[in-house]
Design a protein around this motif. Structure first.
Motif, short mmCIF file in Angstrom:
data_model
loop_
_atom_site.label_atom_id
_atom_site.label_comp_id
_atom_site.label_asym_id
_atom_site.label_seq_id
_atom_site.Cartn_x
_atom_site.Cartn_y
_atom_site.Cartn_z
N ASN A 28 0.83 -1.21 0.00
CA ASN A 28 0.00 0.00 0.00
C ASN A 28 0.87 1.26 0.00
O ASN A 28 0.57 2.22 -0.70
N TRP A 29 1.96 1.28 0.81
CA TRP A 29 2.84 2.46 0.84
C TRP A 29 3.52 2.66 -0.51
O TRP A 29 3.64 3.79 -0.99
N GLU A 30 3.98 1.59 -1.14
CA GLU A 30 4.63 1.71 -2.45
C GLU A 30 3.68 2.33 -3.47
O GLU A 30 4.08 3.18 -4.27
N GLU A 31 2.42 1.91 -3.44
CA GLU A 31 1.42 2.46 -4.36
C GLU A 31 1.15 3.93 -4.03
O GLU A 31 1.08 4.78 -4.93
N THR A 32 1.02 4.26 -2.75
CA THR A 32 0.79 5.65 -2.34
C THR A 32 1.97 6.51 -2.76
O THR A 32 1.79 7.60 -3.31
N ARG A 33 3.18 6.04 -2.52
CA ARG A 33 4.40 6.77 -2.89
C ARG A 33 4.42 7.03 -4.40
O ARG A 33 4.70 8.14 -4.84
N ARG A 34 4.11 6.00 -5.19
CA ARG A 34 4.09 6.15 -6.65
C ARG A 34 3.08 7.21 -7.07
O ARG A 34 3.37 8.06 -7.93
N LEU A 35 1.91 7.20 -6.45
CA LEU A 35 0.88 8.19 -6.79
C LEU A 35 1.34 9.61 -6.45
O LEU A 35 1.09 10.55 -7.21
N VAL A 36 2.00 9.78 -5.31
CA VAL A 36 2.51 11.11 -4.92
C VAL A 36 3.57 11.58 -5.91
O VAL A 36 3.54 12.72 -6.38
N LEU A 37 4.52 10.70 -6.24
CA LEU A 37 5.59 11.07 -7.17
C LEU A 37 5.02 11.43 -8.54
O LEU A 37 5.44 12.42 -9.14
N GLU A 38 4.06 10.66 -9.01
CA GLU A 38 3.43 10.96 -10.31
C GLU A 38 2.68 12.29 -10.25
O GLU A 38 2.78 13.10 -11.16
N ARG A 39 1.91 12.49 -9.18
CA ARG A 39 1.16 13.74 -9.04
C ARG A 39 2.09 14.95 -9.07
O ARG A 39 1.80 15.97 -9.71
N ASP A 40 3.24 14.84 -8.40
CA ASP A 40 4.18 15.96 -8.32
C ASP A 40 5.17 15.99 -9.49
O ASP A 40 6.09 16.80 -9.51
N GLY A 41 4.98 15.10 -10.46
CA GLY A 41 5.83 15.10 -11.65
C GLY A 41 7.27 14.71 -11.36
O GLY A 41 8.17 15.18 -12.07
N TYR A 42 7.50 13.88 -10.36
CA TYR A 42 8.86 13.47 -9.98
C TYR A 42 9.76 14.70 -9.82
O TYR A 42 10.88 14.75 -10.31
N GLN A 43 9.21 15.69 -9.13
CA GLN A 43 9.90 16.97 -8.94
C GLN A 43 9.73 17.41 -7.50
O GLN A 43 8.64 17.31 -6.93
N CYS A 44 10.80 17.92 -6.88
CA CYS A 44 10.73 18.44 -5.52
C CYS A 44 9.79 19.65 -5.50
O CYS A 44 9.96 20.58 -6.30
N VAL A 45 8.81 19.62 -4.62
CA VAL A 45 7.85 20.73 -4.56
C VAL A 45 8.46 21.98 -3.94
O VAL A 45 7.90 23.06 -4.07
N SER A 46 9.62 21.86 -3.28
CA SER A 46 10.26 23.03 -2.68
C SER A 46 11.23 23.74 -3.61
O SER A 46 11.21 24.96 -3.71
N CYS A 47 12.08 22.97 -4.30
CA CYS A 47 13.12 23.60 -5.13
C CYS A 47 12.99 23.29 -6.62
O CYS A 47 13.80 23.74 -7.42
N SER A 48 12.00 22.48 -6.98
CA SER A 48 11.68 22.14 -8.38
C SER A 48 12.71 21.25 -9.07
O SER A 48 12.67 21.10 -10.29
N THR A 49 13.60 20.63 -8.32
CA THR A 49 14.56 19.71 -8.90
C THR A 49 13.86 18.46 -9.40
O THR A 49 13.04 17.89 -8.68
N LYS A 50 14.17 18.02 -10.61
CA LYS A 50 13.65 16.77 -11.15
C LYS A 50 14.34 15.62 -10.43
O LYS A 50 15.54 15.66 -10.18
N LEU A 51 13.56 14.59 -10.11
CA LEU A 51 14.07 13.47 -9.32
C LEU A 51 13.72 12.14 -9.96
O LEU A 51 12.71 12.02 -10.65
N SER A 52 14.55 11.14 -9.68
CA SER A 52 14.19 9.77 -10.04
C SER A 52 13.35 9.19 -8.92
O SER A 52 13.29 9.76 -7.82
N SER A 53 12.73 8.09 -9.17
CA SER A 53 11.92 7.45 -8.14
C SER A 53 12.76 7.12 -6.91
O SER A 53 12.34 7.32 -5.78
#
Length: 85
Positions: free
Chosen positions: A3-28
């Motif tokens: 369940n956590w892995e699925e939740t984490r994936r949904l958060v990362l996808e929603r945020d575009g794999y990008q830090c919401v504070s500094c906008s750095t693109k991130l890998s999973s």
């Protein structure tokens, strides 16, 4: 998938794999999922309580928990990429 892995994936996808504070693109693997209201204070794993952060920004949100291994990493940098320093 847990369940956590699925939740984490949904958060990362929603945020575009990008830090919401500094906008750095991130890998999973280089992205942290942060609880806005910590679980220890009653926060949940609901998507509305979770955001994507890089290691540096995540450590800045937890200065007392970051420890020496996370100290000194600027925003957008991953711990894994800097372990050899």
């Amino acid at each position: 998938m847990s369940n956590w892995e699925e939740t984490r994936r949904l958060v990362l996808e929603r945020d575009g794999y990008q830090c919401v504070s500094c906008s750095t693109k991130l890998s999973s693997t280089g992205a942290d999922v942060h609880h806005l209201l910590p679980r220890s204070m009653g926060g949940s794993d609901e998507l509305t309580n979770l955001v994507t952060l890089c290691d540096g920004c995540h450590a800045a949100h937890h200065p007392n928990l970051a420890g020496a291994s996370r100290a000194g990493f600027p925003c957008g940098q991953s711990l894994a990429a800097n372990r050899s320093r």
